[in-house]
Write an enzyme that holds these catalytic residues in place. Structure first.
Site, PDB file in Angstrom:
ATOM      1  N   ASP A 105       0.805  -1.236   0.000  1.00 32.12           N
ATOM      2  CA  ASP A 105       0.000   0.000   0.000  1.00 32.12           C
ATOM      3  C   ASP A 105       0.830   1.274   0.000  1.00 32.12           C
ATOM      4  O   ASP A 105       0.302   2.353  -0.200  1.00 32.12           O
ATOM      5  CB  ASP A 105      -0.898   0.064   1.257  1.00 32.12           C
ATOM      6  CG  ASP A 105      -1.957  -1.016   1.231  1.00 32.12           C
ATOM      7  OD1 ASP A 105      -2.225  -1.530   0.137  1.00 32.12           O
ATOM      8  OD2 ASP A 105      -2.501  -1.351   2.298  1.00 32.12           O
ATOM      9  N   THR A 151      16.394   8.339 -21.601  1.00 33.68           N
ATOM     10  CA  THR A 151      17.252   7.415 -22.340  1.00 33.68           C
ATOM     11  C   THR A 151      17.429   6.144 -21.528  1.00 33.68           C
ATOM     12  O   THR A 151      17.555   6.217 -20.301  1.00 33.68           O
ATOM     13  CB  THR A 151      18.649   8.017 -22.636  1.00 33.68           C
ATOM     14  OG1 THR A 151      19.546   6.962 -22.989  1.00 33.68           O
ATOM     15  CG2 THR A 151      19.225   8.729 -21.429  1.00 33.68           C
TER      16      THR A 151
END
EC number: 2.7.1.11
Length: 752
Positions: free
Chosen positions: A139, A502
């Site tokens: 959670d 990238t």
């Protein structure tokens, strides 16, 4: 990710010369005791568990440990084995229990003496119990930590399901209501809504205002009118309205059917979210935390408070356990008292920024509500494609439009720019972009220097007032070239910002780039499969080549996540003696219980020691002990749907870049600080003038001169049983939980 943590604690513990024990089935095993439940761990006992979900040593809720008698039994079982250091991996309940156990420890020992179960010597010898916690909870509901172990993997499961549902919803023009886990915390719902561009999200921390039903239906039908064939609504299982009444998925479904008549389906994800293979992020997080926990245990004294190790941004930190627990309980209290703004603040900056970004992107303002700016902003992708670029473009376009600007999309990078492939891009044009891999705008490696005149002409023709460049090392070089052209062309005297995207993660000024996480997951998944292909055969070593140019990030961090024995990279020069010692090390391991070896090599790590050379060397030297196979992973590392992390990172960093451009356009131009790179540095996202990054760059090899992840390499070596030195200087110092209550300028991204 729990297994990765267990593995790291066991191996780091053995490395520092400690005896390490497994306690099976959580506190139940500690209370029950016995050989089966408390068992000494060996190096081999944790091999090949990195890729397994759940926890190998079992976990159970334990009623007995909540009673004094239960804790007395547990203390007795620990003292019998001389265990005084506990590493607890669990949620706030488990950690609170551990702290109580520690506070009662000396009293428990006294009782054991009175009952004649231990002697006075034992009390002296084992006088203090030390505890370090790691938070394992899908959670992400623990205050003080940016990410808990298991959250990222749960997001992977949710996003896999949402991506699959979107294709069927698209075909049938359906509305889907999805319920995700989170009884008291809306993190999973919020981040998955951000990552898939959901139409509406319902979370416990931000109950919708009265009349939300009508608003939601209006939004759904507006989206359908705007060419969208599907709607996705995400509901946290603990969602409530502002009167603290639960909002169920069925209630939402009935509402949509009644008001709009849309074909609506409900999907409840349930325990799918807890299972499956851990993601690369979780394995690295858990491995870093496990090693950090052992160091923290070694450094504790009788009067240091019990601490948790956690991650803040990209930095390992230690926080007092009880401060975190108290703050986590305060969130619940604030929610019970309907102080929802305060609850969001207490959740921490990461949660708050997710919420701000979601609000920025999800709700399209009416033309009449928009500020009118008269500014035009162009956005382009430069360099090789990276997963998450599209999420960044979508976020930029929508934030730009919300700020009142006109947004222009440039196709094919700087090449498309000078050829005039530029057109206005609207809100609806980027719908559904977050989940798409590659670059939808098109991207090229072309640099602008030779074409500045034509690019300036296009900037003038379209009256472009600011530039957002999303890309890798070429984007960085391109921005520098445009900066130099400012002397000659006034058109370039506008704010320009670059967001790093990238797979190589080789851009100076940023610890992380969009696309690198997806590539790491591709590498990790493939290594898992490759290792599995060898099970049942005789002993085998795999040599695997990764991308990255001269940057060893993918090989090193991928090696850590996949459990590699070695990773050869350019940044850490190696010679024939290193290769020889690696082969000997593997031969030694293979003669024992270990069946499989994994060696990664960055594509440009050494021009003579090629992948083939290393493969042939290992094959020859390992003859009779193991055989060898090699794999070049190639472009599969660039493709694929972006991981939840990359979608989220791309969305938030790009939104932040757009708000900065807006601010700069309203100020003045021409200064150096209007040409920046926005990067993740340790704990925060920072704007850095590209001029200042020049000195930090090795332009020949296209990498930053200093790279933070090199400090993770000794970790990989220790976990692969090498004797190496580990630099503790960078490990976390004990800090205090910072309360995030003071209002600060709206910054929709600081934390990841």
């Amino acid at each position: 990710g729990m297994n990765a943590a267990v593995r790291a604690v066991v191996r780091m513990g053995i490395y520092v010369g400690a005896k390490v024990y497994f306690i099976r089935e959580g506190y139940q095993g500690m209370v029950d005791g016995g050989e089966e439940n408390i068992k000494e761990a060996s190096w081999e006992s944790v091999s090949s568990m990195l890729q397994m979900g759940g926890t190998v040593i079992g976990s159970a809720r334990c009623k007995e440990f909540r009673s004094h008698e239960g804790r007395l039994k547990a203390a007795h079982n620990l003292v019998q084995r001389g265990i005084t250091n506990l590493c607890v991996i669990g949620g706030d309940g488990s950690l609170t229990g551990a702290n109580l156990f520690r506070e009662e420890w000396s009293g428990l020992l006294e009782e054991l003496v009175q009952q004649g179960l231990i002697d006075e010597d034992a009390v002296q010898k084992y006088s203090a119990l030390h505890i370090v916690g790691m938070v394992g909870s899908i959670d992400n509901d623990f205050c003080g930590t940016d990410m808990t172990i298991g959250t990222d993997s749960a997001l992977h499961r949710i996003i896999e399901v949402v991506d699959a549902i979107m294709t069927t919803a698209q075909s049938h023009q359906r509305t889907f209501v999805l319920e995700v886990m989170g009884r008291h915390c809306g993190y999973l719902a919020l981040v998955s809504a951000l990552a898939c561009g959901a139409d509406w999200v319902l979370i416990p921390e931000m109950p919708p205002e009265d009349g939300w039903e009508e608003k939601m239906c209006q939004k759904l039908s507006a989206n359908r009118a705007g060419m969208k064939r599907l709607n996705i609504i995400i509901v946290a299982e603990g969602a409530i309205d502002c009167n603290n009444k639960p909002i169920t998925t069925d209630h939402v479904k009935d509402l949509v059917v009644r008001c709009l008549g849309f074909d609506t389906r409900v999907t409840i994800l349930g325990h799918v979210q807890r299972g499956g293979t851990p993601s690369a992020f979780d394995r690295i997080l858990a491995s870093r935390m496990g090693v950090e926990a052992v160091i923290a245990l070694l450094e504790t004294t009788a009067n240091t408070p019990a601490c948790v190790v956690s991650l803040c941004g990209n930095q390992a930190v230690r926080l007092p356990l009880m401060e975190c627990v108290q703050m986590t309980q305060e969130v619940q209290k604030a929610m019970d008292e309907k102080k929802f703004e305060e609850a969001v603040k207490l959740r921490g900056r990461s949660f708050e920024n997710n919420l701000k970004t979601y609000k920025l992107l999800a709700h399209r303002k009416l033309e009449s509500e928009l500020p009118h700016s008269n500014f035009n902003i162009a956005v382009l992708n430069v360099g090789a494609p990276a997963a998450g670029m599209n999420a960044a473009v979508r976020s930029a376009v929508r934030v730009g439009i919300s700020e009142g600007h006109k947004m222009f999309a440039v196709n094919d990078g700087f090449e498309g720019f000078y050829k005039g492939q530029i057109k206005e891009i609207k809100w609806a044009d980027v719908g559904g972009w977050t989940g798409q891999g590659g670059s939808l705008l098109g991207t090229k490696r072309t640099l602008p220097a030779k074409h500045v005149e034509k690019i300036a002409e296009q900037m003038r023709a379209h009256n472009i007032n600011a530039l957002l460049v999303i890309g890798g090392f070429e984007a960085y070089l391109g921005l520098m070239e445009l900066l130099e052209a400012r002397g000659k062309y006034d058109e370039f005297c506008v704010p320009m910002v670059m967001v790093p995207a990238t797979v190589s993660n080789n851009v100076p000024g940023s610890d992380l780039s969009i696309g690198a996480d997806t590539a790491l997951n591709a590498i990790t998944d493939t290594c898992d499969r490759i290792k599995q292909s060898a099970s049942g055969t005789k002993r085998r070593v795999f040599i695997i080549e990764t991308m990255g140019g001269y940057c060893g990030y993918l090989a090193s961090v991928g090696g850590l996540a996949a459990g590699a024995d070695a990773a050869y990279i350019y940044e850490e020069p190696f010679d024939i003696r290193d290769l020889q010692s690696n082969v000997e090390h593997l031969t030694e391991k293979m003669k024992g219980a270990i069946q499989r070896g994994l060696v990664l090599r960055n594509e440009n790590s050494n021009e003579n020691y090629t992948t083939d050379f290393i493969y042939q060397l290992y094959s020859e030297e390992g003859r009779g002990v193991f055989d060898c196979r090699k794999n070049v992973l190639g472009h599969m590392q660039q493709g694929g749907a972006p991981s939840p992390f990359d979608r989220n990172f791309g969305t938030k960093i790009s939104a932040k870049a757009m708000l900065w451009l807006t601010k700069k356009m309203n100020e003045t131009f021409r200064q150096e600080d209007t040409c920046c790179l926005l990067g993740m540095r340790r704990r925060a996202l920072v704007f850095q003038p590209v001029v200042q990054l020049k000195d930090e760059t090795d332009f020949v090899h296209r990498i930053p001169k200093e790279q933070w992840w090199l400090k993770l390499r000794p970790l990989m070596k220790i976990l692969a049983k090498y004797k190496t030195s580990y630099d503790v200087s960078d490990s976390g110092q004990l800090e205090h939980v910072v309360r995030n209550i003071q209002p600060k300028e709206s910054d929709p991204s600081g934390a990841m």
